[in-house]
Design an enzyme around this catalytic site. Structure first.
Site, PDB file in Angstrom:
ATOM      1  N   TYR A 119       0.806  -1.224   0.000  1.00 52.44           N
ATOM      2  CA  TYR A 119       0.000   0.000   0.000  1.00 52.44           C
ATOM      3  C   TYR A 119       0.838   1.272   0.000  1.00 52.44           C
ATOM      4  CZ  TYR A 119      -4.290  -2.668   0.892  1.00 52.44           C
ATOM      5  OH  TYR A 119      -5.364  -3.508   0.806  1.00 52.44           O
ATOM      6  N   LYS A 165       3.558 -14.787   3.381  1.00 60.08           N
ATOM      7  CA  LYS A 165       3.536 -15.688   2.223  1.00 60.08           C
ATOM      8  C   LYS A 165       4.984 -15.844   1.756  1.00 60.08           C
ATOM      9  CE  LYS A 165       1.227 -17.971  -0.966  1.00 60.08           C
ATOM     10  NZ  LYS A 165       0.452 -19.186  -0.714  1.00 60.08           N
ATOM     11  N   ASP A 226     -11.071  -7.568   7.725  1.00 59.76           N
ATOM     12  CA  ASP A 226     -12.471  -7.576   7.308  1.00 59.76           C
ATOM     13  C   ASP A 226     -13.045  -8.985   7.359  1.00 59.76           C
ATOM     14  OD1 ASP A 226     -12.333  -4.873   7.015  1.00 59.76           O
ATOM     15  OD2 ASP A 226     -13.155  -4.814   4.989  1.00 59.76           O
TER      16      ASP A 226
HETATM   17 MG    MG Z   1     -10.440  -2.246   4.843  1.00 54.04          MG
END
Ligand code: MG
Ligand code: NAI
Length: 328
Positions: A119, A165, A226
């Site tokens: 990000y 990972k 989430d």
């Molecule tokens: Mg989110």
């Protein structure tokens, strides 16, 4: 006396904040609140969503309680996370009685690295399509892993699981996994584990009770957070913390919910549980448990709860009920 900045923001942010401050009055601690503006409403009046004055107030405080912003959320909350270097995003996954959960008796925490990974925004177009860079530094990995172990210690948890990972992302997640085990050397009493992110996504559904504290990189943490929210159901119940070296910002995961705003029916639990995280952050664990237990009693009884929980109480009626449990 704790110096707390308070940003109610927009829509139901203001309603759940009022409810939470009402409940905090029954906590055996003194808070000195400084209120500050941010969000859509403030932007309509002034042209800016997040004024410098608000940043200064938050910077001068030990912790910030944030309600919700509307359309300007990215300009407000994302900017605050960056400017205040809030490198930890913490999301508990806890099933409470009287709420619709896929799985009962869940109680674990996801600690997500909030500043780098995929990000970081380093994307470029190429002739064939596009490329994104994934940045994982030892410094950021070390501070997030350290936070996860310290949090585990502080909240009397016994196991920390690194999620990565590293079999495919050998270099970047190699750094993350390697740093995790290095930091772990300082916490010999803690049980350790590491898992691949894909398997973790499955275990959330099939064996979620195996987790205690999870620490992971930005994108994986975003997705797993989430998924965790889905396990314990209901946006009105999910709190979060954004924490840096100087302060923490505590906010419900939900937004300003324009469709129910102004009706006094928003569930204040997510904001109250964000206050629980704030109390933990301030090392006031006893008061944190007291507040959480009062809320749990109200949820369990299921009588004075908001419509999303199947009741017919207003936001402030539910707050009054929680406060009553705190005062007995
Ligand atoms: Mg989110
Ligand atoms: P939302 O979280 O505001 O609402 C989603 C759904 O959940 C709605 O049906 C809402 O009624 C329900 N809901 C949310 N919180 C609830 C509560 N406490 N009690 C009962 N029901 C609740 O997300 P949405 O609709 O996608 O966005 C609305 C606005 O909020 C947008 O302007 C968005 O940009 C902003 N937003 C702000 C966030 C922040 O300030 N951190 C986070 C997410 C959205």
């Amino acid at each position: 006396m704790y110096n707390i900045s308070v940003i109610p923001g927009d829509g139901i942010g203001k309603e759940v904040m009022e409810a939470t401050l009402h409940v905090l009055e029954a906590i055996d601690l003194e808070f000195d609140y400084t209120f500050a503006d941010a969000g859509d409403e403030y932007m309509e009046k002034t042209g800016v969503a997040l004024p410098q004055e608000t940043m200064d107030i938050v910077k001068a405080s030990e912790a910030c309680l944030f309600g919700a912003a509307g359309e300007s959320a990215a300009d407000v909350i994302v900017r605050m996370r960056q400017e205040l270097e809030l490198y930890v995003n913490l999301r508990p996954v806890k099933s409470y009685p009287g709420t619709k959960c896929l799985s009962d008796n869940l109680d674990f925490v996801i600690v997500r690295e909030n500043t780098e990974g995929l990000y970081i925004g380093l994307e470029e177009e190429t002739d064939e399509g596009a490329i994104a860079k994934r940045v994982v530094t030892r410094k950021a990995s070390e501070r997030i892993c350290k936070f996860a172990f310290e949090y585990a210690k502080k909240t009397k948890r016994s196991k920390v699981t690194a999620v990565h990972k590293a079999n495919v992302l050998k270099k970047t997640d190699g750094v993350f996994k390697g740093t995790f085990y290095k930091v772990a050397e300082d916490y010999p009493e803690m049980e350790l584990d590491d898992r691949y992110v894909d398997a973790t996504a499955m275990f959330f559904i099939t064996k979620p009770e195996m987790f205690d504290v999870i620490v992971t990189t930005n994108l994986f943490g975003d997705i797993l957070s989430d998924e965790g929210a889905g396990l314990v159901g209901g946006l009105g119940l999910i709190p979060s913390a954004n924490i840096g070296d100087k302060q923490g910002l505590f906010e419900p995961v939900h937004g300003s919910a324009p469709r129910i705003s102004g009706k006094g029916v928003a569930n204040p639990a997510a904001m109250m549980l964000s206050a629980v995280l704030m109390l933990e952050y301030l090392d006031e664990n006893e008061e944190a448990r007291r507040l959480e237990n009062a809320l749990v009693k109200v949820l369990q009884e299921g009588k004075v709860v908001t419509p999303d929980l199947g009741g017919s109480a207003s936001t402030m009626e539910m707050a009054a009920e929680v406060r009553k449990k705190l005062e007995v």
